[in-house]
Design a protein around this motif. Structure first.
Motif, PDB file in Angstrom:
ATOM      1  N   TYR A 115      46.187  30.270  44.670  1.00  0.00           N
ATOM      2  CA  TYR A 115      45.370  29.720  43.697  1.00  0.00           C
ATOM      3  C   TYR A 115      44.082  29.585  44.107  1.00  0.00           C
ATOM      4  O   TYR A 115      42.916  29.955  43.597  1.00  0.00           O
ATOM      5  CB  TYR A 115      45.845  28.713  42.762  1.00  0.00           C
ATOM      6  CG  TYR A 115      44.829  28.300  41.856  1.00  0.00           C
ATOM      7  CD1 TYR A 115      44.675  29.047  40.649  1.00  0.00           C
ATOM      8  CD2 TYR A 115      44.195  27.053  41.737  1.00  0.00           C
ATOM      9  CE1 TYR A 115      43.638  28.474  39.634  1.00  0.00           C
ATOM     10  CE2 TYR A 115      43.269  26.601  40.903  1.00  0.00           C
ATOM     11  CZ  TYR A 115      42.837  27.396  39.620  1.00  0.00           C
ATOM     12  OH  TYR A 115      42.080  27.179  39.073  1.00  0.00           O
ATOM     13  N   VAL A 162      40.420  31.282  43.361  1.00  0.00           N
ATOM     14  CA  VAL A 162      39.035  30.792  42.946  1.00  0.00           C
ATOM     15  C   VAL A 162      37.919  31.457  43.751  1.00  0.00           C
ATOM     16  O   VAL A 162      37.781  31.370  44.668  1.00  0.00           O
ATOM     17  CB  VAL A 162      39.494  29.199  42.894  1.00  0.00           C
ATOM     18  CG1 VAL A 162      37.905  28.450  42.681  1.00  0.00           C
ATOM     19  CG2 VAL A 162      40.664  28.759  42.272  1.00  0.00           C
ATOM     20  N   GLU A 183      36.362  39.743  39.969  1.00  0.00           N
ATOM     21  CA  GLU A 183      37.469  40.170  39.407  1.00  0.00           C
ATOM     22  C   GLU A 183      38.018  41.371  40.063  1.00  0.00           C
ATOM     23  O   GLU A 183      37.325  42.361  40.652  1.00  0.00           O
ATOM     24  CB  GLU A 183      36.987  40.673  37.920  1.00  0.00           C
ATOM     25  CG  GLU A 183      38.330  41.115  37.051  1.00  0.00           C
ATOM     26  CD  GLU A 183      37.724  41.599  35.655  1.00  0.00           C
ATOM     27  OE1 GLU A 183      38.522  42.221  35.193  1.00  0.00           O
ATOM     28  OE2 GLU A 183      36.766  41.184  35.232  1.00  0.00           O
ATOM     29  N   LYS A 243      43.125  33.559  36.445  1.00  0.00           N
ATOM     30  CA  LYS A 243      42.269  33.950  37.655  1.00  0.00           C
ATOM     31  C   LYS A 243      42.555  35.758  37.790  1.00  0.00           C
ATOM     32  O   LYS A 243      41.821  36.095  38.281  1.00  0.00           O
ATOM     33  CB  LYS A 243      42.636  33.342  38.927  1.00  0.00           C
ATOM     34  CG  LYS A 243      42.192  31.712  38.983  1.00  0.00           C
ATOM     35  CD  LYS A 243      40.728  31.814  38.614  1.00  0.00           C
ATOM     36  CE  LYS A 243      40.511  30.199  38.553  1.00  0.00           C
ATOM     37  NZ  LYS A 243      39.001  29.961  38.445  1.00  0.00           N
TER      38      LYS A 243
END
Length: 942
Positions: free
Chosen positions: A860, A864, A868, A912
């Motif tokens: 994760y 961050v 995209e 995300k």
């Protein structure tokens, strides 16, 4: 009595006064010596002191001059004649004639006799005393001339000339005395010629023209002497001066002949002068020929043939005339006329064999190849009219063939003509019989040498023809069977060159019947090769070994022949037999290592012969171990080159087999390469260490690849062998790393070692060493994340997986990727998935959940801040869904806090990841409901 005493005036006066006293002591002494010479028998040698004693006595006698009186002179005269007659008797004695020293002693006695006669002078009552005195000197001079004492001969002739000069030649009526004048002049001239006083000799001959007295005999003598001097000048070195002298002298001779014809009184004289004239003209023709005055030669020949008067009467038919005419026509370039002269000789039976053979040789020498047919026709024509000797046939054949080396068209034409000539039955008949053995051998040599020259020029057709014709002159007997066998063998070679293999085989079969030996066997081997009958050729190798005169050298030759014919199996068979002789200790023509190298080189040309090549490479390695590296490969730079060749060839063959997926052969070749490079490393002090490492690693790699290819498990022996090879490789690598030389090793090599070492240690259940090997690699400069990723994935696979090694490798890889300026997120995603999977399998879903949660949270954190799609969407969805799904078990077990953590992680990751909006809304709703439910449940419990 002493000389001083006999020369006193009183003593001489006493003798003048007693003229009637003829028994003087000196005369008695001389008479005693003469009696001694008269008493010598035929078998008794002449005393060496006798001539000198007589000379001394004569010297003392000369002191009395003038002698006392006529009676005294007459006594001396008689003593002189007695001595001369004694000399004649001594000369006629057979025992003395054979001794040159005795001949000189007798000549000295003659000289003493002549001097005595001269000392006595004119004696009353003796007719022509002057003539007789000069005659003694003349004859003595002839004796000295015959003994080649030309200075003494000249003295005698000059003394005789001085004596005769007192006589008025015009008043001499006696023919014999006149003849003496001319003969003395000619003798003196000959002596001057012998001592190379040519001018004096010719001057004396010219003086002789005044002494002819109209006598035919005188003309003949002087003419013959001019001719003799001319012939002598002609025989000297062929320069213009000598030829001009010869021509001048011969013209003088011819002129004297023609003048002498006018003095001839008898038919015999006329015929003799005619004969002399013809003979002189022939010599004049020869001089003109040597001077290159060919037109003059033709004129002389025409005069001789016409008899000098335009008619055929008295015409000269001498054998030399056609030769002279032919050579003159050749010199004028009129070859047709020369050919007529040559062919005309066929009908002249009086021409000796040597003359026409010489003519044929001269004709062919000028005309060359164009005259070959003419020469053959003339010779065969002569065969039909007269007996021709074998020597003549041999000379003609040799002249027509000449000294040509073969290969040109002219040589072929001449060889063809000679082949026709020597194959004629009449010519063959000339050489039949024992009496012409020498000539038969000579002709055979001529034909054989010509055939050899054409063979050397690769004109095999002409060569074969000439060899076949030479066989006609080898008798069919036991003594010559070796020569016949040799002839058949060279004919076999000729037809091999012409690719007429069946005929070549016929000839070698005949040769083998006469003389079975290694040469015949080898030629049969060549025939089989050219027929491409490889099995027969290999069988013939065994036949060669059984020959009594076999030597290993022929196996080497056989191999070379096979290679040139691209018959590689035959070459291998030959060299294999060749190798067997090295173990016997025999002296061999080449070193053993060269034979092995040649064999391997041959086998490597065929892609399917690696197994045989390996066998010979193993034999070479075994022989090197047995004999010693230096002994087998050689010392110095030569040995290094040989060793390098075997090492590099083993490596190349190993690589080739690896590319062809022949892993068993690949492993063996690489192991051999490591052995050869190890030997070379000992010689070159560590320069080949990396190649040893490569060979060892590739060998182990091939062993492992073979297992996968065969879909079978490695045997315990194979595993132990691989482990031993890796131990050697590991020591080398550790040494290089400790010395800071890891830069000289390719990263791929270190990785391959690590991978194979991990695999083999796993088979030996040594997980600690597996982890140590990987950690060592991870700490090296050659390591990169890609290698770590492969190690991690490989270590995670069954059946010999090692989670610790896999986890370590993947974590190290992940750390390296994250620290990279441009991280490879797809790879990072793959590693995270692998790590999560390993942890899940290793610790289960319930054990050490926090560690797994950390991996999700690490993922994760990585996501961050990324754009995209920068982190792989599919991997992001996998993380979100698997994290969400991991909450299912805690929910069922009532572990709500743990379940809430997984649900939260799943929702965070989903936020995300693009494309999970629908899933995210559901997750949010479910999480809100789950939290409310959890709170309600908590309130109920309160």
């Amino acid at each position: 009595m002493r000389i001083a005493e006999i020369s006193t005036p009183d003593f001489r006066q006493l003798h003048r006064e007693t003229e009637s006293h003829t028994h003087h002591p000196l005369l008695s002494e001389i008479e005693l010596l003469i009696k001694q010479s008269e008493s010598i028998s035929k078998d008794q040698p002449l005393p060496q002191s006798l001539p000198s004693s007589l000379r001394q006595s004569l010297t003392r006698l000369s002191q009395l001059a003038p002698l006392p009186g006529n009676s005294f002179n007459l006594t001396v005269w008689k003593l002189s004649f007695r001595l001369w007659n004694a000399c004649v008797d001594l000369s006629n004695a057979a025992a003395l004639r054979s001794s040159s020293s005795s001949a000189e002693s007798i000549a000295n006695l003659r000289h003493v006799a002549a001097d005595m006669l001269f000392l006595a002078g004119d004696v009353t009552g003796v007719p022509s005393p002057t003539i007789k005195s000069s005659l003694f000197y003349y004859k003595t001079g002839l004796v000295w001339h015959g003994l080649e004492k030309f200075d003494l001969a000249s003295d005698c002739f000059e003394r005789a000339t001085e004596i005769l000069s007192k006589i008025d030649i015009g008043r001499v009526a006696d023919a014999g005395e006149r003849k003496l004048f001319l003969d003395l002049n000619l003798a003196r001239s000959r002596t001057a010629w012998e001592v190379s006083d040519r001018n004096l000799a010719v001057t004396l001959l010219n003086r002789g023209k005044k002494m002819l007295f109209g006598s035919p005999d005188h003309y003949k003598s002087l003419s013959n002497q001019f001719l003799a001097f001319g012939k002598s000048a002609l025989s000297r070195e062929d320069d213009d001066c000598s030829l001009n002298d010869a021509l001048r002298l011969m013209n003088e001779s011819l002129e004297l002949c023609e003048k002498g014809m006018g003095t001839a009184k008898t038919r015999e004289d006329t015929m003799e002068f005619t004969s002399m004239r013809i003979k002189t003209l022939r010599f004049i023709s020869a001089v003109h020929l040597q001077k290159g005055e060919f037109e003059s030669v033709i004129k002389c020949v025409k005069v001789l043939r016409n008899g000098g008067n335009g008619s055929s009467d008295g015409a000269d038919q001498h054998a030399s005339l056609p030769v002279l005419a032919m050579k003159a026509w050749l010199g004028l370039g009129k070859y047709s006329e020369a050919e007529k002269e040559l062919r005309g000789m066929v009908g002249n039976k009086d021409i000796p064999e040597t003359v026409w053979v010489s003519a044929v040789e001269a004709y062919f020498e000028v005309v060359g190849t164009a005259g070959a047919e003419t020469a053959k026709g003339v010779f065969l024509g002569l065969l039909g009219r007269c007996h021709v000797s074998a020597k003549a046939a041999r000379r003609v054949a040799h002249r027509v063939l000449g000294e040509s080396r073969g290969g040109d068209s002219g040589s072929r034409i001449r060889a063809n003509v000679v082949a026709q000539l020597v194959s004629d039955e009449r010519v063959i008949a000339l050489f039949a019989g024992e009496d012409v053995t020498k000539e038969r051998k000579a002709l055979h040599s001529v034909l054989w040498n010509s055939a050899s020259a054409h063979f050397g020029a690769k004109d095999f057709e002409t060569s074969a023809e000439m060899f076949e014709k030479s066989m006609l002159y080898i008798p069919h007997d036991i003594e010559n069977r070796v020569f016949r066998a040799k002839g058949f063998r060279v004919l076999c070679l000729c037809y091999l060159g012409l690719s007429q293999l069946d005929r070549a085989h016929e000839y070698i079969e005949e040769a083998e019947k006469l003389e079975p030996n290694i040469h015949c066997s080898f030629l049969k081997f060549k025939i089989y090769l050219q027929r491409k009958e490889h099995s027969s050729a290999i069988g013939q190798i065994d036949a060669m070994l059984s020959c009594l005169d076999f030597s290993p050298h022929y196996l080497s030759l056989a191999a070379h022949e096979a290679i040139s014919c691209q018959a590689l199996p035959v070459a291998v068979a030959s060299l294999s037999k060749f190798l067997s002789f090295y173990t016997s200790g025999k002296t061999m023509p080449t070193t053993e290592v060269v034979v092995f190298r040649t064999l391997v080189t041959i086998l490597t040309q065929d892609a399917g012969s690696e197994t045989e090549a390996l066998d010979f490479m193993l034999q070479a390695q075994s022989r090197a171990s047995k004999l010693g590296t230096e002994c087998f490969f050689g010392s110095g730079e030569t040995g290094k080159r040989e060793l390098k060749w075997f090492a590099l060839t083993s490596w190349n063959l190993g690589s080739r087999c690896g590319d062809a997926k022949k892993y068993e052969l690949c492993g063996e070749f690489c192991r051999l390469a490591s052995e050869f490079y190890s030997c070379l490393d000992t010689v070159e002090s560590g320069e080949n260490t990396v190649m040893i490492l490569r060979s060892l690693v590739l060998s182990v790699t091939a062993i492992i690849a073979l297992e996968k290819q065969n879909k079978s498990t490695l045997t315990e022996t194979q595993v132990k062998l691989a482990a031993e090879l890796l131990v050697r490789a590991g020591k080398i690598m550790s040494s290089l790393l400790s010395d800071g030389k890891d830069c000289i090793m390719e990263p791929e090599l270190i990785f391959m070692y690590t991978l194979t070492a991990y695999d083999i240690h796993g088979r030996l259940n040594n997980s600690a060493l597996q982890l140590l090997v990987v950690k060592t690699f991870a700490g090296s400069k050659s390591c990169n994340y890609n290698y770590l990723l492969q190690l991690g994935i490989f270590a995670s696979q069954n059946p010999r997986s090692n989670p610790d090694v896999s986890t370590f490798a993947l974590n190290e890889c992940l750390s390296a990727l994250i620290a990279s300026p441009s991280p490879d997120y797809p790879t990072i995603a793959l590693i995270i998935r692998k790590l999560i999977g390993l942890s899940s399998v290793q610790k289960g879903n319930t054990e050490d959940g926090e560690a797994i949660q950390k991996m999700y949270k690490q993922a994760y954190r990585i996501m961050v801040g990324l754009k995209e799609g920068e982190y792989p969407t599919d991997e992001g969805k996998w993380l979100a869904t698997t994290a969400w799904n991991r909450a299912a078990l805690p929910v069922r077990l009532g572990q709500f806090e743990n379940a809430k953590k997984w649900l939260s992680i799943g929702l965070e990751i989903a936020e995300k990841v693009s494309g999970m909006d629908t899933y995210k809304a559901c997750m949010e709703d479910f999480l809100a409901g789950f939290q409310a439910k959890v709170s309600s449940a908590a309130d109920d419990r309160i």
